[in-house]
Scaffold this motif. Structure first.
Motif, PDB file in Angstrom:
ATOM      1  N   MET A  90       1.507  22.440   0.144  1.00 28.50           N
ATOM      2  CA  MET A  90       0.086  22.097   0.253  1.00 28.50           C
ATOM      3  C   MET A  90      -0.556  23.012   1.281  1.00 28.50           C
ATOM      4  N   PRO A  91      -1.864  23.249   1.142  1.00 28.40           N
ATOM      5  CA  PRO A  91      -2.563  24.025   2.172  1.00 28.40           C
ATOM      6  C   PRO A  91      -2.713  23.200   3.458  1.00 28.40           C
ATOM      7  N   ASN A  92      -3.088  23.847   4.539  1.00 29.18           N
ATOM      8  CA  ASN A  92      -3.354  23.228   5.852  1.00 29.18           C
ATOM      9  C   ASN A  92      -2.106  22.679   6.550  1.00 29.18           C
ATOM     10  N   MET A  93      -1.349  21.801   5.881  1.00 29.64           N
ATOM     11  CA  MET A  93      -0.098  21.293   6.452  1.00 29.64           C
ATOM     12  C   MET A  93       0.806  20.936   5.288  1.00 29.64           C
ATOM     13  N   ASN A  94       1.981  21.579   5.219  1.00 34.88           N
ATOM     14  CA  ASN A  94       2.881  21.296   4.104  1.00 34.88           C
ATOM     15  C   ASN A  94       3.556  19.932   4.274  1.00 34.88           C
ATOM     16  N   GLY A  95       4.229  19.495   3.209  1.00 29.39           N
ATOM     17  CA  GLY A  95       4.825  18.164   3.199  1.00 29.39           C
ATOM     18  C   GLY A  95       5.890  17.938   4.249  1.00 29.39           C
ATOM     19  N   ILE A  96       6.708  18.954   4.517  1.00 26.41           N
ATOM     20  CA  ILE A  96       7.786  18.777   5.492  1.00 26.41           C
ATOM     21  C   ILE A  96       7.203  18.618   6.903  1.00 26.41           C
ATOM     22  N   ASP A  97       6.190  19.430   7.240  1.00 27.35           N
ATOM     23  CA  ASP A  97       5.529  19.280   8.546  1.00 27.35           C
ATOM     24  C   ASP A  97       4.822  17.921   8.622  1.00 27.35           C
ATOM     25  N   THR A 147       0.829  -1.200   0.000  1.00 27.98           N
ATOM     26  CA  THR A 147       0.000   0.000   0.000  1.00 27.98           C
ATOM     27  C   THR A 147       0.863   1.249   0.000  1.00 27.98           C
ATOM     28  N   ILE A 148       0.520   2.175  -0.882  1.00 29.28           N
ATOM     29  CA  ILE A 148       1.237   3.447  -0.988  1.00 29.28           C
ATOM     30  C   ILE A 148       0.245   4.584  -0.826  1.00 29.28           C
ATOM     31  N   MET A 149       0.605   5.564   0.008  1.00 33.31           N
ATOM     32  CA  MET A 149      -0.245   6.747   0.178  1.00 33.31           C
ATOM     33  C   MET A 149       0.347   7.895  -0.623  1.00 33.31           C
ATOM     34  N   ILE A 150      -0.489   8.556  -1.415  1.00 39.89           N
ATOM     35  CA  ILE A 150      -0.068   9.746  -2.145  1.00 39.89           C
ATOM     36  C   ILE A 150      -0.744  10.953  -1.497  1.00 39.89           C
ATOM     37  N   VAL A 151       0.055  11.931  -1.078  1.00 39.73           N
ATOM     38  CA  VAL A 151      -0.463  13.130  -0.414  1.00 39.73           C
ATOM     39  C   VAL A 151      -0.120  14.333  -1.289  1.00 39.73           C
ATOM     40  N   ASP A 152      -1.145  14.898  -1.936  1.00 35.88           N
ATOM     41  CA  ASP A 152      -0.922  16.032  -2.834  1.00 35.88           C
ATOM     42  C   ASP A 152      -2.228  16.789  -2.980  1.00 35.88           C
ATOM     43  N   ASP A 153      -2.141  18.130  -3.014  1.00 34.75           N
ATOM     44  CA  ASP A 153      -3.368  18.920  -3.132  1.00 34.75           C
ATOM     45  C   ASP A 153      -3.889  18.967  -4.571  1.00 34.75           C
ATOM     46  N   SER A 154      -3.104  18.466  -5.529  1.00 35.66           N
ATOM     47  CA  SER A 154      -3.551  18.448  -6.920  1.00 35.66           C
ATOM     48  C   SER A 154      -4.247  17.123  -7.213  1.00 35.66           C
ATOM     49  N   GLU A 155      -5.550  17.204  -7.494  1.00 35.04           N
ATOM     50  CA  GLU A 155      -6.309  15.990  -7.776  1.00 35.04           C
ATOM     51  C   GLU A 155      -5.794  15.302  -9.041  1.00 35.04           C
ATOM     52  N   SER A 156      -5.450  16.106 -10.057  1.00 38.41           N
ATOM     53  CA  SER A 156      -4.970  15.513 -11.310  1.00 38.41           C
ATOM     54  C   SER A 156      -3.646  14.780 -11.093  1.00 38.41           C
ATOM     55  N   LEU A 157      -2.764  15.337 -10.259  1.00 38.26           N
ATOM     56  CA  LEU A 157      -1.501  14.655  -9.988  1.00 38.26           C
ATOM     57  C   LEU A 157      -1.757  13.356  -9.216  1.00 38.26           C
ATOM     58  N   ARG A 158      -2.649  13.408  -8.232  1.00 32.55           N
ATOM     59  CA  ARG A 158      -2.976  12.176  -7.487  1.00 32.55           C
ATOM     60  C   ARG A 158      -3.493  11.110  -8.443  1.00 32.55           C
ATOM     61  N   GLN A 159      -4.311  11.512  -9.416  1.00 30.78           N
ATOM     62  CA  GLN A 159      -4.850  10.552 -10.385  1.00 30.78           C
ATOM     63  C   GLN A 159      -3.745   9.915 -11.217  1.00 30.78           C
ATOM     64  N   VAL A 160      -2.815  10.745 -11.723  1.00 27.23           N
ATOM     65  CA  VAL A 160      -1.712  10.234 -12.546  1.00 27.23           C
ATOM     66  C   VAL A 160      -0.880   9.231 -11.740  1.00 27.23           C
ATOM     67  N   VAL A 161      -0.539   9.599 -10.507  1.00 25.14           N
ATOM     68  CA  VAL A 161       0.268   8.720  -9.656  1.00 25.14           C
ATOM     69  C   VAL A 161      -0.515   7.451  -9.333  1.00 25.14           C
ATOM     70  N   ASN A 162      -1.799   7.594  -9.021  1.00 21.66           N
ATOM     71  CA  ASN A 162      -2.649   6.453  -8.689  1.00 21.66           C
ATOM     72  C   ASN A 162      -2.713   5.467  -9.856  1.00 21.66           C
ATOM     73  N   ILE A 163      -2.917   5.984 -11.065  1.00 18.51           N
ATOM     74  CA  ILE A 163      -3.000   5.124 -12.257  1.00 18.51           C
ATOM     75  C   ILE A 163      -1.688   4.354 -12.445  1.00 18.51           C
ATOM     76  N   ALA A 164      -0.551   5.075 -12.317  1.00 18.22           N
ATOM     77  CA  ALA A 164       0.756   4.427 -12.492  1.00 18.22           C
ATOM     78  C   ALA A 164       0.976   3.343 -11.435  1.00 18.22           C
ATOM     79  N   LEU A 165       0.699   3.680 -10.173  1.00 22.07           N
ATOM     80  CA  LEU A 165       0.936   2.726  -9.079  1.00 22.07           C
ATOM     81  C   LEU A 165      -0.032   1.547  -9.128  1.00 22.07           C
ATOM     82  N   SER A 166      -1.311   1.833  -9.368  1.00 27.76           N
ATOM     83  CA  SER A 166      -2.324   0.765  -9.450  1.00 27.76           C
ATOM     84  C   SER A 166      -1.975  -0.184 -10.588  1.00 27.76           C
ATOM     85  N   GLY A 167      -1.559   0.407 -11.712  1.00 27.27           N
ATOM     86  CA  GLY A 167      -1.181  -0.389 -12.880  1.00 27.27           C
ATOM     87  C   GLY A 167      -0.011  -1.311 -12.590  1.00 27.27           C
TER      88      GLY A 167
END
Length: 122
Positions: A56-63, A4-24
């Protein structure tokens, strides 16, 4: 066993691209829209790898990385930063926070899958 891999990104389109690649490639994918959402979804389920944006909004990646590393169950979960940023100080900050690798967008899905396979290799 499926990893299982978690993708954390505020861009929905980027999450989709990564999800498709990883799921595939046979991975199970969890998506989170920012660090707060990502932490909420780390609810005890086994996550083998986290891929996180920096800006990212709310909490950035480093935090987000710093917070993940305080959670006993996820302290040793490898994290890849996937970002448009390439400043040395940000790379250093994320390394100090506990990130294992850094990938700059735009990325080629094949390169990302190679990095993921390398980090998840037994």
């Amino acid at each position: 066993m499926q990893k299982t891999i978690m993708i954390v990104d505020d861009s929905e389109s980027l999450r989709q691209v990564v999800n498709i690649a990883l799921s595939g490639a046979g991975y199970k994918v969890l998506e989170a829209k920012d660090g707060v959402d990502g932490l909420a979804k780390l609810d005890g389920c086994k996550v083998h790898l986290i891929i996180s944006d920096v800006n990212m909004p709310n909490m950035n990646g480093i935090d987000f990385v710093k917070e993940v590393k305080t959670l006993a169950k996820y302290r040793f979960t490898p994290i890849i930063m996937l970002t448009t940023e390439n400043q040395e100080y940000l790379m250093e900050e994320s390394r100090k926070a506990g990130a294992k690798a850094w990938m700059v967008k735009p990325f080629k899905p094949a390169e990302m899958l190679q990095a993921v396979a390398k980090i998840l290799a037994p």
